[in-house]
Scaffold this motif. Structure first.
Motif, PDB file in Angstrom:
ATOM      1  N   GLY A  30       0.801  -1.223   0.000  1.00 36.79           N
ATOM      2  CA  GLY A  30       0.000   0.000   0.000  1.00 36.79           C
ATOM      3  C   GLY A  30       0.829   1.266   0.000  1.00 36.79           C
ATOM      4  N   GLU A  31       2.172   1.132   0.039  1.00 34.34           N
ATOM      5  CA  GLU A  31       3.046   2.299   0.093  1.00 34.34           C
ATOM      6  C   GLU A  31       3.795   2.487  -1.226  1.00 34.34           C
ATOM      7  OE1 GLU A  31       4.290   2.602   4.817  1.00 34.34           O
ATOM      8  OE2 GLU A  31       5.678   1.658   3.391  1.00 34.34           O
ATOM      9  N   VAL A  32       4.108   3.766  -1.515  1.00 28.67           N
ATOM     10  CA  VAL A  32       4.995   4.102  -2.624  1.00 28.67           C
ATOM     11  C   VAL A  32       6.260   4.698  -2.020  1.00 28.67           C
ATOM     12  CG1 VAL A  32       5.317   5.443  -4.729  1.00 28.67           C
ATOM     13  CG2 VAL A  32       3.053   4.568  -4.174  1.00 28.67           C
ATOM     14  N   LEU A  33       7.378   3.992  -2.183  1.00 25.12           N
ATOM     15  CA  LEU A  33       8.670   4.445  -1.661  1.00 25.12           C
ATOM     16  C   LEU A  33       9.476   5.047  -2.804  1.00 25.12           C
ATOM     17  CD1 LEU A  33      11.063   4.552   0.384  1.00 25.12           C
ATOM     18  CD2 LEU A  33      11.577   2.194  -0.287  1.00 25.12           C
ATOM     19  N   ALA A  34       9.926   6.288  -2.632  1.00 24.91           N
ATOM     20  CA  ALA A  34      10.726   6.962  -3.665  1.00 24.91           C
ATOM     21  C   ALA A  34      12.179   7.045  -3.207  1.00 24.91           C
ATOM     22  CB  ALA A  34      10.183   8.353  -3.924  1.00 24.91           C
ATOM     23  N   MET A  35      13.098   6.774  -4.132  1.00 21.82           N
ATOM     24  CA  MET A  35      14.520   6.917  -3.844  1.00 21.82           C
ATOM     25  C   MET A  35      15.056   8.093  -4.636  1.00 21.82           C
ATOM     26  SD  MET A  35      15.966   3.031  -3.499  1.00 21.82           S
ATOM     27  CE  MET A  35      15.430   2.379  -5.058  1.00 21.82           C
ATOM     28  N   MET A  36      15.592   9.085  -3.941  1.00 19.21           N
ATOM     29  CA  MET A  36      16.122  10.295  -4.566  1.00 19.21           C
ATOM     30  C   MET A  36      17.609  10.413  -4.300  1.00 19.21           C
ATOM     31  SD  MET A  36      13.336  13.322  -3.906  1.00 19.21           S
ATOM     32  CE  MET A  36      14.683  14.498  -3.972  1.00 19.21           C
ATOM     33  N   GLY A  37      18.255  11.209  -5.148  1.00 17.86           N
ATOM     34  CA  GLY A  37      19.670  11.470  -4.958  1.00 17.86           C
ATOM     35  C   GLY A  37      20.267  11.990  -6.243  1.00 17.86           C
ATOM     36  N   PRO A  38      21.433  12.631  -6.158  1.00 17.40           N
ATOM     37  CA  PRO A  38      22.087  13.129  -7.372  1.00 17.40           C
ATOM     38  C   PRO A  38      22.508  11.985  -8.286  1.00 17.40           C
ATOM     39  CG  PRO A  38      23.108  13.998  -5.370  1.00 17.40           C
ATOM     40  CD  PRO A  38      22.201  12.899  -4.952  1.00 17.40           C
ATOM     41  N   SER A  39      22.869  12.299  -9.516  1.00 17.61           N
ATOM     42  CA  SER A  39      23.380  11.284 -10.445  1.00 17.61           C
ATOM     43  C   SER A  39      24.629  10.643  -9.845  1.00 17.61           C
ATOM     44  CB  SER A  39      23.723  11.924 -11.789  1.00 17.61           C
ATOM     45  OG  SER A  39      22.566  12.467 -12.380  1.00 17.61           O
ATOM     46  N   GLY A  40      24.685   9.314  -9.887  1.00 17.27           N
ATOM     47  CA  GLY A  40      25.833   8.596  -9.347  1.00 17.27           C
ATOM     48  C   GLY A  40      25.751   8.329  -7.855  1.00 17.27           C
ATOM     49  N   SER A  41      24.601   8.601  -7.250  1.00 17.95           N
ATOM     50  CA  SER A  41      24.479   8.387  -5.799  1.00 17.95           C
ATOM     51  C   SER A  41      24.166   6.940  -5.438  1.00 17.95           C
ATOM     52  CB  SER A  41      23.395   9.306  -5.221  1.00 17.95           C
ATOM     53  OG  SER A  41      22.142   9.044  -5.832  1.00 17.95           O
ATOM     54  N   GLY A  42      23.804   6.115  -6.456  1.00 18.29           N
ATOM     55  CA  GLY A  42      23.558   4.692  -6.204  1.00 18.29           C
ATOM     56  C   GLY A  42      22.097   4.292  -6.219  1.00 18.29           C
ATOM     57  N   LYS A  43      21.207   5.160  -6.733  1.00 18.14           N
ATOM     58  CA  LYS A  43      19.763   4.852  -6.726  1.00 18.14           C
ATOM     59  C   LYS A  43      19.451   3.604  -7.549  1.00 18.14           C
ATOM     60  CE  LYS A  43      18.391   8.691  -8.643  1.00 18.14           C
ATOM     61  NZ  LYS A  43      19.675   9.332  -8.963  1.00 18.14           N
ATOM     62  N   THR A  44      19.923   3.591  -8.804  1.00 17.32           N
ATOM     63  CA  THR A  44      19.615   2.466  -9.698  1.00 17.32           C
ATOM     64  C   THR A  44      20.259   1.183  -9.197  1.00 17.32           C
ATOM     65  OG1 THR A  44      19.388   3.954 -11.598  1.00 17.32           O
ATOM     66  CG2 THR A  44      19.795   1.638 -12.072  1.00 17.32           C
ATOM     67  N   LEU A 213      16.791   9.271   0.720  1.00 10.93           N
ATOM     68  CA  LEU A 213      17.691  10.249   0.107  1.00 10.93           C
ATOM     69  C   LEU A 213      19.110   9.717   0.189  1.00 10.93           C
ATOM     70  CD1 LEU A 213      18.039  13.074  -1.179  1.00 10.93           C
ATOM     71  CD2 LEU A 213      18.414  13.966   1.146  1.00 10.93           C
ATOM     72  N   LEU A 214      19.728   9.548  -0.971  1.00  5.23           N
ATOM     73  CA  LEU A 214      21.095   9.035  -1.044  1.00  5.23           C
ATOM     74  C   LEU A 214      22.050  10.140  -1.479  1.00  5.23           C
ATOM     75  CD1 LEU A 214      20.469   5.640  -2.903  1.00  5.23           C
ATOM     76  CD2 LEU A 214      20.858   5.959  -0.461  1.00  5.23           C
ATOM     77  N   GLY A 215      23.255  10.057  -0.979  1.00  2.00           N
ATOM     78  CA  GLY A 215      24.314  10.970  -1.396  1.00  2.00           C
ATOM     79  C   GLY A 215      25.644  10.252  -1.339  1.00  2.00           C
ATOM     80  N   ARG A 216      26.316  10.146  -2.499  1.00  2.00           N
ATOM     81  CA  ARG A 216      27.615   9.455  -2.590  1.00  2.00           C
ATOM     82  C   ARG A 216      27.557   8.042  -2.015  1.00  2.00           C
ATOM     83  NH1 ARG A 216      32.097  14.148  -1.059  1.00  2.00           N
ATOM     84  NH2 ARG A 216      31.118  15.826  -2.255  1.00  2.00           N
ATOM     85  N   GLY A 217      26.421   7.378  -2.214  1.00  2.00           N
ATOM     86  CA  GLY A 217      26.282   5.996  -1.770  1.00  2.00           C
ATOM     87  C   GLY A 217      25.918   5.824  -0.316  1.00  2.00           C
ATOM     88  N   SER A 218      25.719   6.931   0.411  1.00  2.00           N
ATOM     89  CA  SER A 218      25.356   6.865   1.838  1.00  2.00           C
ATOM     90  C   SER A 218      23.905   7.273   2.025  1.00  2.00           C
ATOM     91  CB  SER A 218      26.269   7.781   2.655  1.00  2.00           C
ATOM     92  OG  SER A 218      27.616   7.369   2.549  1.00  2.00           O
TER      93      SER A 218
END
Length: 595
Positions: A30-44, A213-218
């Motif tokens: 029932g939830e929609v989880l979004a992963m955000m972050g700059p390009s190269g942060s490890g989202k994909t 929220l990801l940044g530099r893989g963290s």
């Protein structure tokens, strides 16, 4: 779904580099989880691991404390960032073939087709259901409709988990809002939706239930989307101007604090560093560095939120009954048996490629070439030595043309369909053997249509032996040559899976085979003469001579005497089988290396 301390590393020039460092989180039905972050942060990368497309170096990924396995694939939908669809199939055909291949074998063919139509109406695609998907050179549906077709391909199996990689990429804000609303509608039926998103508008941002929220893989933040801004305000990070919350968070993740209030801890650190710089007469920097901001955000999350969120991960998440059944079953189940997979893929291949094979440009090319040949060899006279040699030249050209043409058509087969093959195989839609056989045999009816037109025109215009038996034997010889040449193209394409490299290798190979074909050089040096036995041009040319002139006149006799033609036919048949076996083994090797 839960994931704890997930890490991922890659080797860069032999040195391990950490792409993700200890990411934890969860998502409930029932939830929609979004992963955000700059390009190269490890989202994909994180999305691929959660969806079972990549393996984590460390950490645990589970659904209600159960590990992921191959049996879960049929309950997972994964929408890639690129719209991997067949260009010449309509929306209805695309979703129907997906339904036929992916839905369980307990459903009848009609029930599967009805399910495809239900998805079309559910996604609002009824107006464009008979429109081709289209691509770079083919006009088709809009970008938003393409994305909905991609989503439809995955939700057609009614998955418990749906993963999407940047589903709003390249779409206008209104279309993007429709896509996100669609994801909410899917989640409301009890599904878990996890998506990456690059830079959503403020309207999109507030529609997500949870945020990573990801940044530099963290991990910089994990929790409810509505609580993200209050959290960053609590650690001293506030926007100085009115701005989209998503832009504010991405600025922080990038270490950009130009329009952001700086926390007192960072202020003190900057002042201390500036004091040291003044002592050394260096340039003074009044803003914290990106590295300082990153370290502060990671440290703040670890001390303020991480412990509380990791405690929540110890509690089991709710689980649906269909997922329970899937988890307890360790056996992989195919939606259809092998014969049905072959039949469906064969029909799909015919529909997809008929537009290319039977295009007016290709038909014009073959007809124009055959008419030019017919005019150049117009009613040639084989009773004179000169006329006989002219006819032999025509036969050699036929052998070369229908060896060259199929090779350079077939080398594109697997490199062009590599993305589609990887996507469908990752979803366990069919067995590789069924795909390979269907792909290679569905080309045959199309490949043999144009040679018939070519031979009818050339044969009678050039004045070759007007006998039904000789004509059909010549036709059969050309068919064998085409299928053998096509096998070589398939093998080269499947082995290299790179169009430029495959084209280069094919050019050198075909040129070598042509020169060794027995027409240009009659007396080949012994140390290289073995090459002609590998050349389908050589065997095809000899068979055409045998069919037209039996016995073959001395003036045309090659260095190796002609017998009854069994050797040449056997060689071509061996090439037809051998090249295809090599192509199939190459595809299996690539699949194995991709995991």
């Amino acid at each position: 779904m839960q994931f704890s301390e997930v890490k991922y590393r890659v080797a860069v020039k032999g040195t391990p580099r950490e792409i993700l460092s200890g990411i934890s989180g969860s998502a409930s039905p029932g939830e929609v989880l979004a992963m955000m972050g700059p390009s190269g942060s490890g989202k994909t990368t994180l999305l691929s691991m959660l969806g079972g497309r990549a393996t984590a170096a460390d950490g645990c990924i589970s659904y209600n404390d159960e590990p992921f396995g191959k049996s879960l694939k049929r309950r997972i939908g994964f929408v890639t960032q690129d719209d991997v669809l067949f260009t010449h199939l309509t929306v209805k055909e695309t979703l129907t073939y997906a339904a036929l291949l992916r839905l369980p074998r307990t459903m009848t063919r009609e029930q599967k087709k009805e399910r495809a139509m239900d998805i079309i109406y559910e996604l609002g695609l009824e107006r464009c259901q008979d429109t081709m998907i289209g691509g770079s050179f083919v006009r088709g549906v809009s970008g938003g409709e393409r994305k909905r077709v991609c989503i439809g391909n995955e939700i057609i199996i009614n998955p418990s988990l749906l993963f999407l990689d940047e589903p709003t990429s390249g779409l206008d804000s209104t279309t993007a809002l429709r896509i996100v609303q669609l994801l909410h509608d899917i989640a409301e039926t009890g599904k878990t939706v996890i998506t990456t998103i690059h830079q959503p508008s403020s309207r999109l941002f507030h529609k997500f239930d949870k945020l990573i929220l990801l940044g530099r893989g963290s991990l910089l933040y994990f929790g409810k989307t509505a609580e993200a801004m209050p959290y960053f305000s609590s650690i001293g990070c506030n926007p100085l101007i009115a701005m989209n919350p998503a832009e504010f968070l991405l600025d922080l993740a990038n270490g950009n604090t130009n329009d952001v209030s700086v926390p007192s801890e960072l202020d003190d650190k900057v002042h201390m560093e500036n004091q040291n710089l003044q002592d050394t007469n260096s340039k003074i920097n009044l803003r914290p560095s990106a590295q300082d901001v990153h370290e502060y955000l990671v440290d703040a999350y670890e001390h303020r939120v991480a412990y509380k969120e990791k405690k929540k991960l110890l509690a089991p998440l709710p689980i649906s009954d269909d997922m329970k059944a899937t988890i307890t079953s360790s056996k992989r189940e195919w939606g259809t048996n092998w014969c049905q997979q072959y039949s469906i893929l064969f029909c799909r291949g015919l529909k997809e490629r008929r537009h290319d094979y039977l295009s007016w440009m290709r038909i014009t090319q073959v007809i124009a070439t055959s008419i030019i040949l017919g005019l150049l060899w117009w009613h040639s006279d084989p009773t004179t030595p000169k006329g006989l040699q002219d006819q032999a030249g025509l036969l050699f050209f036929i052998a070369v043309f229908w060896g060259f043409f199929p090779v350079f058509t077939a080398i594109f087969t697997f490199p062009q369909e590599r993305a589609m093959l990887n996507k469908e195989r990752a979803a366990d839609m069919y067995k590789l053997s069924a795909y390979f056989l269907a792909r290679t045999t569905s080309d045959l009816p199309l490949d043999l249509f144009l040679p018939v037109i070519f031979m009818v025109i050339v044969y009678f215009m050039a004045g070759l032996k007007a006998s039904a038996m000789r004509f059909f034997l010549s036709m059969l010889t050309v068919f064998l040559s085409i299928i053998a040449a096509q096998g070589l193209g398939l093998a080269i394409g499947a082995t290299l899976l790179d169009i430029k490299k495959a084209t280069t290798l094919a050019s050198v190979t075909v040129m070598t085979f042509m020169l060794a074909g027995g027409f240009f050089v009659k007396r080949v040096p012994p140390f290289i003469s073995w090459l002609r036995y590998l050349s389908f041009n050589y065997h095809t040319y000899r068979l055409l001579l045998k069919v037209q002139y039996d016995p073959v006149p001395d003036i045309l006799m090659t260095s190796v005497p002609l017998d009854n033609g069994v050797t040449e036919v056997g060689a071509l048949v061996a090439m037809i089988i051998g090249y295809r076996v090599l192509a199939y083994l190459s595809l299996r090797r690539v699949k194995a290396s991709n995991g």
